[in-house]
Design a protein around this motif. Sequence first.
Motif, PDB file in Angstrom:
ATOM      1  N   MET A  96      45.576   7.608 -40.577  1.00 57.10           N
ATOM      2  CA  MET A  96      46.774   8.418 -40.823  1.00 57.10           C
ATOM      3  C   MET A  96      46.712   9.129 -42.174  1.00 57.10           C
ATOM      4  O   MET A  96      47.201  10.251 -42.315  1.00 57.10           O
ATOM      5  CB  MET A  96      48.022   7.548 -40.721  1.00 57.10           C
ATOM      6  CG  MET A  96      48.336   7.149 -39.289  1.00 57.10           C
ATOM      7  SD  MET A  96      49.793   6.132 -39.173  1.00 57.10           S
ATOM      8  CE  MET A  96      51.069   7.352 -39.282  1.00 57.10           C
ATOM      9  N   THR A  97      46.099   8.488 -43.181  1.00 57.03           N
ATOM     10  CA  THR A  97      45.997   9.148 -44.488  1.00 57.03           C
ATOM     11  C   THR A  97      45.122  10.392 -44.392  1.00 57.03           C
ATOM     12  O   THR A  97      45.363  11.392 -45.052  1.00 57.03           O
ATOM     13  CB  THR A  97      45.418   8.184 -45.548  1.00 57.03           C
ATOM     14  OG1 THR A  97      44.307   7.492 -44.986  1.00 57.03           O
ATOM     15  CG2 THR A  97      46.457   7.193 -46.022  1.00 57.03           C
ATOM     16  N   VAL A 122      46.952  13.527 -43.094  1.00 62.14           N
ATOM     17  CA  VAL A 122      47.703  14.329 -44.070  1.00 62.14           C
ATOM     18  C   VAL A 122      46.841  15.478 -44.588  1.00 62.14           C
ATOM     19  O   VAL A 122      47.342  16.572 -44.847  1.00 62.14           O
ATOM     20  CB  VAL A 122      48.171  13.438 -45.253  1.00 62.14           C
ATOM     21  CG1 VAL A 122      48.795  14.286 -46.365  1.00 62.14           C
ATOM     22  CG2 VAL A 122      49.170  12.403 -44.770  1.00 62.14           C
ATOM     23  N   LEU A 181      52.374  16.010 -49.386  1.00 62.41           N
ATOM     24  CA  LEU A 181      52.700  15.555 -48.036  1.00 62.41           C
ATOM     25  C   LEU A 181      53.295  16.744 -47.278  1.00 62.41           C
ATOM     26  O   LEU A 181      53.645  17.753 -47.896  1.00 62.41           O
ATOM     27  CB  LEU A 181      53.730  14.416 -48.096  1.00 62.41           C
ATOM     28  CG  LEU A 181      53.249  13.038 -48.559  1.00 62.41           C
ATOM     29  CD1 LEU A 181      54.436  12.091 -48.724  1.00 62.41           C
ATOM     30  CD2 LEU A 181      52.240  12.430 -47.600  1.00 62.41           C
ATOM     31  N   CYS A 204      53.479   8.872 -42.530  1.00 60.85           N
ATOM     32  CA  CYS A 204      52.111   9.393 -42.649  1.00 60.85           C
ATOM     33  C   CYS A 204      51.094   8.298 -43.010  1.00 60.85           C
ATOM     34  O   CYS A 204      49.912   8.596 -43.204  1.00 60.85           O
ATOM     35  CB  CYS A 204      52.051  10.492 -43.707  1.00 60.85           C
ATOM     36  SG  CYS A 204      53.026  11.949 -43.291  1.00 60.85           S
ATOM     37  N   LYS A 210      50.890   6.670 -45.799  1.00 59.19           N
ATOM     38  CA  LYS A 210      50.446   6.845 -47.183  1.00 59.19           C
ATOM     39  C   LYS A 210      51.436   6.167 -48.120  1.00 59.19           C
ATOM     40  O   LYS A 210      52.625   6.490 -48.106  1.00 59.19           O
ATOM     41  CB  LYS A 210      50.342   8.342 -47.513  1.00 59.19           C
ATOM     42  CG  LYS A 210      49.825   8.613 -48.921  1.00 59.19           C
ATOM     43  CD  LYS A 210      49.748  10.112 -49.188  1.00 59.19           C
ATOM     44  CE  LYS A 210      49.334  10.384 -50.633  1.00 59.19           C
ATOM     45  NZ  LYS A 210      49.330  11.808 -50.952  1.00 59.19           N
ATOM     46  N   VAL A 231      58.226  16.277 -38.359  1.00 58.22           N
ATOM     47  CA  VAL A 231      56.916  15.609 -38.503  1.00 58.22           C
ATOM     48  C   VAL A 231      56.871  14.394 -37.583  1.00 58.22           C
ATOM     49  O   VAL A 231      55.870  14.145 -36.898  1.00 58.22           O
ATOM     50  CB  VAL A 231      56.667  15.195 -39.981  1.00 58.22           C
ATOM     51  CG1 VAL A 231      55.413  14.323 -40.099  1.00 58.22           C
ATOM     52  CG2 VAL A 231      56.522  16.427 -40.868  1.00 58.22           C
ATOM     53  N   ARG A 289      50.778  15.475 -38.923  1.00 58.69           N
ATOM     54  CA  ARG A 289      51.040  15.045 -40.300  1.00 58.69           C
ATOM     55  C   ARG A 289      50.273  15.860 -41.344  1.00 58.69           C
ATOM     56  O   ARG A 289      50.320  15.549 -42.525  1.00 58.69           O
ATOM     57  CB  ARG A 289      50.703  13.560 -40.440  1.00 58.69           C
ATOM     58  CG  ARG A 289      51.594  12.699 -39.561  1.00 58.69           C
ATOM     59  CD  ARG A 289      51.182  11.244 -39.535  1.00 58.69           C
ATOM     60  NE  ARG A 289      52.075  10.497 -38.671  1.00 58.69           N
ATOM     61  CZ  ARG A 289      51.920  10.366 -37.354  1.00 58.69           C
ATOM     62  NH1 ARG A 289      50.887  10.951 -36.770  1.00 58.69           N
ATOM     63  NH2 ARG A 289      52.769   9.678 -36.641  1.00 58.69           N
ATOM     64  N   ARG A 334      49.471  18.286 -44.110  1.00 58.19           N
ATOM     65  CA  ARG A 334      50.295  19.002 -45.096  1.00 58.19           C
ATOM     66  C   ARG A 334      50.004  20.499 -45.078  1.00 58.19           C
ATOM     67  O   ARG A 334      50.834  21.307 -45.509  1.00 58.19           O
ATOM     68  CB  ARG A 334      50.093  18.425 -46.489  1.00 58.19           C
ATOM     69  CG  ARG A 334      48.698  18.511 -47.044  1.00 58.19           C
ATOM     70  CD  ARG A 334      48.535  17.593 -48.266  1.00 58.19           C
ATOM     71  NE  ARG A 334      47.156  17.518 -48.725  1.00 58.19           N
ATOM     72  CZ  ARG A 334      46.697  18.090 -49.837  1.00 58.19           C
ATOM     73  NH1 ARG A 334      47.514  18.794 -50.588  1.00 58.19           N
ATOM     74  NH2 ARG A 334      45.443  17.960 -50.191  1.00 58.19           N
TER      75      ARG A 334
END
Length: 494
Positions: A3-4, A7, A79, A312, A314, A353, A359, A361
């Motif tokens: 998930m990170t 982003v 983000l 997200c 994070k 989102v 996700r 940015r």
Amino acid sequence: MEMTDAVNEQLPPGKLFTLGLQHVLVMYAGAIAVPLIVGRVLKLNPEQVAFLISADLFVCGVVTIIQSLGASKWFGIKLPVMMGVTFASVGPMVSIAVANPGTEGARMIFGAIIGAGLIAMLIAPLISRMLRFFPPVVTGTIILVIGVTLMRVGINWIFGLPFGPTAPKIVDPAHLAWLDEVKALLAAGTIPEIPEGLKVAPSVDNVKYASPVNMLISGVVLTTIVVIMKFTTGFLSNISVLIGIIVGAIVAALLGMMHFDGVSHAGWFALITPFRFGLPIFDPIMILTMTLVMIVVMIESTGMFLALGEMCGKKIERPSLSAGLRTDGLGTVIGGLFNTFPYTSFSQNVGLVGVTGIRSRFVCVAGGAIMIVLGLVPKMGALVEALPVAVLGGAGLVMFGMVAATGVRILGAVDFKDNRFNGLIVAISLGLGMIPLIAPNFTMWLPHSIEPLIHSGILLAAISAVGLNLILNGAKEITEEELREAAKQSDGGH
């Protein structure tokens, strides 16, 4: 994909543009509403209001890119965040505009915004320590008062302002004609001199006030929004206010109430120049009022960033949080310089989102670029300015009502059963916040020096809620979990 990594995911240009445009559409109605409200309360001419709308769209884009893309370690949460004008700032700005119409009022508003933005940038790292003075019982009350204060604007859009050309009563033309005859006799010396200050009172019903056609258009907009909300989900539901405004505009155009002269005269490209209305005027009381609003907004943003970070995958560390909040302040300073308003993260876009699961940015960076382009096209601002206020009345009831409902939702998480003080805090603060709305002349016999301090219901409610909470409940620490919950409660409040 983790998930990170999601982003920082780089999407194909076509997908990036489409998803960015979706974010723009979700926030567009909220973004254009504030310059329309403030510009019209300031009694600016159509070209000036159209410029305010263009400036707002342009700065929305610039600040969104700073927040999502990041600009050094000091600015940007990095983000998927869309930045827009916070409705929390509208109440104080309307108060300034009512008291000081025209470009002077605009300069006072921009001065207050720049001052509050600079203070917000300085206190951004301290916000986490100030949270304990702003628990949900305080922020919920302040946002409820802001929403109720704004409802007056939406209602006046439907029926007409209580003064000026749309006032409920106007002076009888026959009475004016009689007074002119008397003045002619006075010149001949046949009657005593008319006392200074004698005026004919309005006594005839004004056909322009509470027009059935205006009520019909506002009703169509309101009904459209409700129907869209009821029968659609996801993206269409998110842009229900925008669809309602478009339907209302079509009805108004069919009834011959839309005038496109301003659109035809407006250019296809124009730069947004700073200090368009002259140098800002810095008034300490106005800066204080706007700073209090910024603190509430930044506390909401804190919860929003924590919730978005969780979404997200994070972890939001304190330096990142400070950079995000500092960007709220920087965006507000940029807004004041470029003739527009205070900026914060739009909660409906945070919700988007979650709905889309996208996700990256860079989607919001693309959305920011689209906003900049829209801001550089004066025809867009002129088209929005051409909307009759009756169209905005129906949408205003929803948008401003949602601000009040956000306050109610936040208060819904407050313990009223076991803590008898919380009810007292809300009751007294709400009552004080209503005084300037219901009795606008209450300062008549008070010292003029304190008038700016007590003439804002939002400022009165904020001082009351913070002070009473401190006296009755003390200042307890707020956990990250409580902040995230508050953010979820306030979704849609911007």
